[in-house]
Write a protein that holds these residues in place. Structure first.
Motif, PDB file in Angstrom:
ATOM      1  N   ALA A 189       0.793  -1.190   0.057  1.00 23.78           N
ATOM      2  CA  ALA A 189       0.088   0.140  -0.010  1.00 23.78           C
ATOM      3  C   ALA A 189       0.922   1.350  -0.014  1.00 23.78           C
ATOM      4  O   ALA A 189       0.576   2.218  -0.963  1.00 23.78           O
ATOM      5  CB  ALA A 189      -1.132  -0.115   1.226  1.00 23.78           C
ATOM      6  N   ILE A 190       2.039   1.166   0.887  1.00 22.56           N
ATOM      7  CA  ILE A 190       2.586   2.319   0.895  1.00 22.56           C
ATOM      8  C   ILE A 190       3.527   2.520  -0.504  1.00 22.56           C
ATOM      9  O   ILE A 190       3.591   3.617  -1.169  1.00 22.56           O
ATOM     10  CB  ILE A 190       3.587   2.158   1.981  1.00 22.56           C
ATOM     11  N   LEU A 191       3.785   1.306  -0.881  1.00 19.39           N
ATOM     12  CA  LEU A 191       4.571   1.431  -2.245  1.00 19.39           C
ATOM     13  C   LEU A 191       4.044   2.258  -3.449  1.00 19.39           C
ATOM     14  O   LEU A 191       4.322   2.869  -4.226  1.00 19.39           O
ATOM     15  CB  LEU A 191       5.106  -0.133  -2.752  1.00 19.39           C
ATOM     16  N   VAL A 192       2.720   1.740  -3.763  1.00 20.30           N
ATOM     17  CA  VAL A 192       1.991   2.171  -4.716  1.00 20.30           C
ATOM     18  C   VAL A 192       1.079   3.573  -4.080  1.00 20.30           C
ATOM     19  O   VAL A 192       0.308   4.483  -5.006  1.00 20.30           O
ATOM     20  CB  VAL A 192       0.905   1.287  -5.195  1.00 20.30           C
ATOM     21  N   GLY A 193       0.983   3.989  -3.070  1.00 17.36           N
ATOM     22  CA  GLY A 193       0.482   4.945  -2.569  1.00 17.36           C
ATOM     23  C   GLY A 193      -1.035   5.038  -2.469  1.00 17.36           C
ATOM     24  O   GLY A 193      -1.898   5.826  -2.889  1.00 17.36           O
ATOM     25  N   PHE A 194      -1.552   3.735  -1.886  1.00 18.13           N
ATOM     26  CA  PHE A 194      -2.901   3.473  -1.688  1.00 18.13           C
ATOM     27  C   PHE A 194      -3.173   3.692  -0.185  1.00 18.13           C
ATOM     28  O   PHE A 194      -2.806   2.797   0.505  1.00 18.13           O
ATOM     29  CB  PHE A 194      -3.255   2.126  -2.538  1.00 18.13           C
TER      30      PHE A 194
ATOM     31  N   THR B 141      -2.581   5.368   1.886  1.00 18.34           N
ATOM     32  CA  THR B 141      -1.366   5.511   2.427  1.00 18.34           C
ATOM     33  C   THR B 141      -1.333   5.909   3.846  1.00 18.34           C
ATOM     34  O   THR B 141      -0.500   5.379   4.586  1.00 18.34           O
ATOM     35  CB  THR B 141      -0.248   6.517   1.682  1.00 18.34           C
ATOM     36  N   ARG B 142      -1.920   7.006   4.331  1.00 17.15           N
ATOM     37  CA  ARG B 142      -1.910   7.378   5.849  1.00 17.15           C
ATOM     38  C   ARG B 142      -2.302   6.389   6.652  1.00 17.15           C
ATOM     39  O   ARG B 142      -1.557   5.966   7.855  1.00 17.15           O
ATOM     40  CB  ARG B 142      -2.878   8.666   5.784  1.00 17.15           C
TER      41      ARG B 142
ATOM     42  N   ILE C 260       5.809  10.650   9.344  1.00 12.94           N
ATOM     43  CA  ILE C 260       5.806  11.750   8.417  1.00 12.94           C
ATOM     44  C   ILE C 260       5.002  11.366   7.343  1.00 12.94           C
ATOM     45  O   ILE C 260       4.089  12.377   6.719  1.00 12.94           O
ATOM     46  CB  ILE C 260       7.099  11.962   8.204  1.00 12.94           C
ATOM     47  N   LEU C 261       5.141  10.236   6.711  1.00 10.81           N
ATOM     48  CA  LEU C 261       4.093   9.708   5.700  1.00 10.81           C
ATOM     49  C   LEU C 261       2.653   9.734   5.927  1.00 10.81           C
ATOM     50  O   LEU C 261       1.692  10.292   5.301  1.00 10.81           O
ATOM     51  CB  LEU C 261       4.489   8.320   5.220  1.00 10.81           C
ATOM     52  N   ALA C 262       2.184   9.582   7.241  1.00 13.58           N
ATOM     53  CA  ALA C 262       0.937   9.559   7.797  1.00 13.58           C
ATOM     54  C   ALA C 262       0.356  11.124   7.829  1.00 13.58           C
ATOM     55  O   ALA C 262      -0.526  11.284   7.481  1.00 13.58           O
ATOM     56  CB  ALA C 262       0.778   9.034   8.987  1.00 13.58           C
TER      57      ALA C 262
ATOM     58  N   SER D 117       0.884   9.040  -6.536  1.00  8.93           N
ATOM     59  CA  SER D 117       0.540   7.957  -5.973  1.00  8.93           C
ATOM     60  C   SER D 117      -1.084   7.373  -6.322  1.00  8.93           C
ATOM     61  O   SER D 117      -1.788   8.638  -6.984  1.00  8.93           O
ATOM     62  CB  SER D 117       0.541   8.210  -4.360  1.00  8.93           C
ATOM     63  N   ILE D 118      -1.583   6.553  -5.989  1.00  7.52           N
ATOM     64  CA  ILE D 118      -2.966   6.098  -6.333  1.00  7.52           C
ATOM     65  C   ILE D 118      -3.816   7.172  -5.499  1.00  7.52           C
ATOM     66  O   ILE D 118      -4.850   7.560  -5.894  1.00  7.52           O
ATOM     67  CB  ILE D 118      -3.185   4.842  -6.076  1.00  7.52           C
ATOM     68  N   ASP D 119      -3.548   7.164  -4.238  1.00  8.72           N
ATOM     69  CA  ASP D 119      -4.203   8.221  -3.476  1.00  8.72           C
ATOM     70  C   ASP D 119      -4.494   9.861  -4.320  1.00  8.72           C
ATOM     71  O   ASP D 119      -5.566  10.256  -4.081  1.00  8.72           O
ATOM     72  CB  ASP D 119      -3.426   8.473  -2.069  1.00  8.72           C
TER      73      ASP D 119
END
Length: 142
Positions: free
Chosen positions: A76-81, A83-84, A126-128, A136-138
């Motif tokens: 999920a983090i890799l593809v940005g889905f 992500t938080r 930080i990413l959250a 990203s997908i997000d």
């Protein structure tokens, strides 16, 4: 070229660069979890054995759960889905794993693993807080 135009161009370049940097950061951060989750899921017996040796209850079930969290949270983090959410879940997991397995400060390896996990948790927080960035997908779902 006016000052406003030059400023706008500079800002757009900075945004593009920061998007690429965030993507690189996500790739690097996620690789740890993807590989660890895959290793746990393909070596359940060994993982469960180690979990049992440190006193975790239901070690096989915990091994599967942890493996799935690491693998799918990392993906999920890799593809940005989502992500938080993934970053918060992995941050909580990383702190829990640190508290369970890496608090023997008389062992230099455990001190190193403690420091590594605390640093990883910082990156996840930080990413959250700031999200996955433009690449990203997000971002595409908006």
């Amino acid at each position: 070229m006016s000052t406003n135009s030059a400023t706008a161009i500079a800002k757009s370049g900075a945004v593009a660069n920061s998007s690429a940097v965030i993507l690189i950061g996500r790739v690097l951060l996620s690789s740890l979890f993807i590989l660890a989750g895959y290793a746990k899921l393909t070596g359940i017996a060994g993982t469960a054995g180690w979990f049992a040796s440190i006193g975790l209850p239901l070690p096989t079930l915990v091994a599967v759960g942890v493996g799935l969290l690491e693998l799918f949270g990392g993906l999920a983090i890799l593809v940005g889905f989502q992500t938080r959410i993934a970053a918060i879940a992995l941050a909580i997991f990383t702190l829990a794993a640190t508290a369970i397995a890496h608090l023997d400060f008389s062992d230099q390896m455990q001190v190193l693993l403690f420091q590594k996990n605390i640093s990883i948790t910082g990156g996840l927080l930080i990413l959250a807080a700031f999200g996955a960035g433009a690449l990203s997908i997000d971002n595409r779902r908006r």
